[in-house]
Scaffold this active site. Structure first.
Site, short mmCIF file in Angstrom:
data_model
loop_
_atom_site.label_atom_id
_atom_site.label_comp_id
_atom_site.label_asym_id
_atom_site.label_seq_id
_atom_site.Cartn_x
_atom_site.Cartn_y
_atom_site.Cartn_z
N SER A 100 0.85 -1.18 0.00
CA SER A 100 0.00 0.00 0.00
C SER A 100 0.89 1.24 0.00
CB SER A 100 -0.86 0.01 1.27
OG SER A 100 -1.49 1.25 1.45
N TYR A 157 -2.28 -0.49 10.77
CA TYR A 157 -2.30 -0.87 9.35
C TYR A 157 -1.01 -0.42 8.68
CZ TYR A 157 -3.41 -0.73 4.39
OH TYR A 157 -3.38 -0.86 3.03
#
Length: 172
Positions: A126, A139
């Site tokens: 990501s 995260y």
């Protein structure tokens, strides 16, 4: 491809299968990926937090093809919350899915990839592996870890003909 029940995993599996590639689409629940059979995918139950599930999926592909040629590590999720408010058991679950399961599944496919002298590991990270926002620290920590793991594996495996690719999508 792990994590095919929705999003990037589902779209990638469908597109590659429609293009003629042999695709094993996986998810924890087979019913969540049943429609991918219509696109030409083989479907397998795979929970990246369960050792037996991972072993069974890898063994199936190896029985059918001798080795996994390309592993797309896509399974993962994000949870919101300030660092101090997310219970530690929830943080552990996120690391189990986003990092430890990915590493273990990769460990399971590497011996036969190495023996055939080629393969590809595609890790879906990501943009969150390069920056952090408040409320998503755990995260981001998993995606930062994936950056380091991918970089290390790239060097460790290049001499065996195994490529490691890290994808870093933005908001989807």
């Amino acid at each position: 491809i792990t994590g095919c029940s929705s999003g990037i995993g589902r779209a990638t599996a469908a597109r590659l299968a429609r293009a003629g590639w042999t695709v094993y689409a996986t998810a924890r629940r087979l019913d969540s990926i049943a429609a991918l059979k219509d696109d030409g995918c083989e479907t397998l139950a795979l929970d990246v937090t369960d050792e037996q599930s991972m072993r069974a999926a890898v063994e199936r592909v190896e029985q059918d093809h001798g080795a996994v040629g390309v592993l797309v590590n896509n399974a993962g999720y994000s949870q919101s919350g300030a660092i101090e408010t997310v219970p530690l058991d929830a943080v552990r679950r996120q690391f189990e899915t986003n990092i430890f399961g990915l590493v273990r599944l990769t460990q399971l496919v590497l011996p036969k990839m190495r023996a055939q002298r080629w393969g590809k590991i595609v890790n879906v990270g990501s943009m969150g592996g390069r920056l952090s926002f408040p409320g998503a620290g755990h995260y981001h920590a998993t995606k930062h870890a994936l950056e380091a793991i991918s970089d290390a594996m790239r060097f460790e495996l290049q001499g065996f003909g195994i490529d490691v690719v890290l994808l870093e999508p933005g908001l989807i």
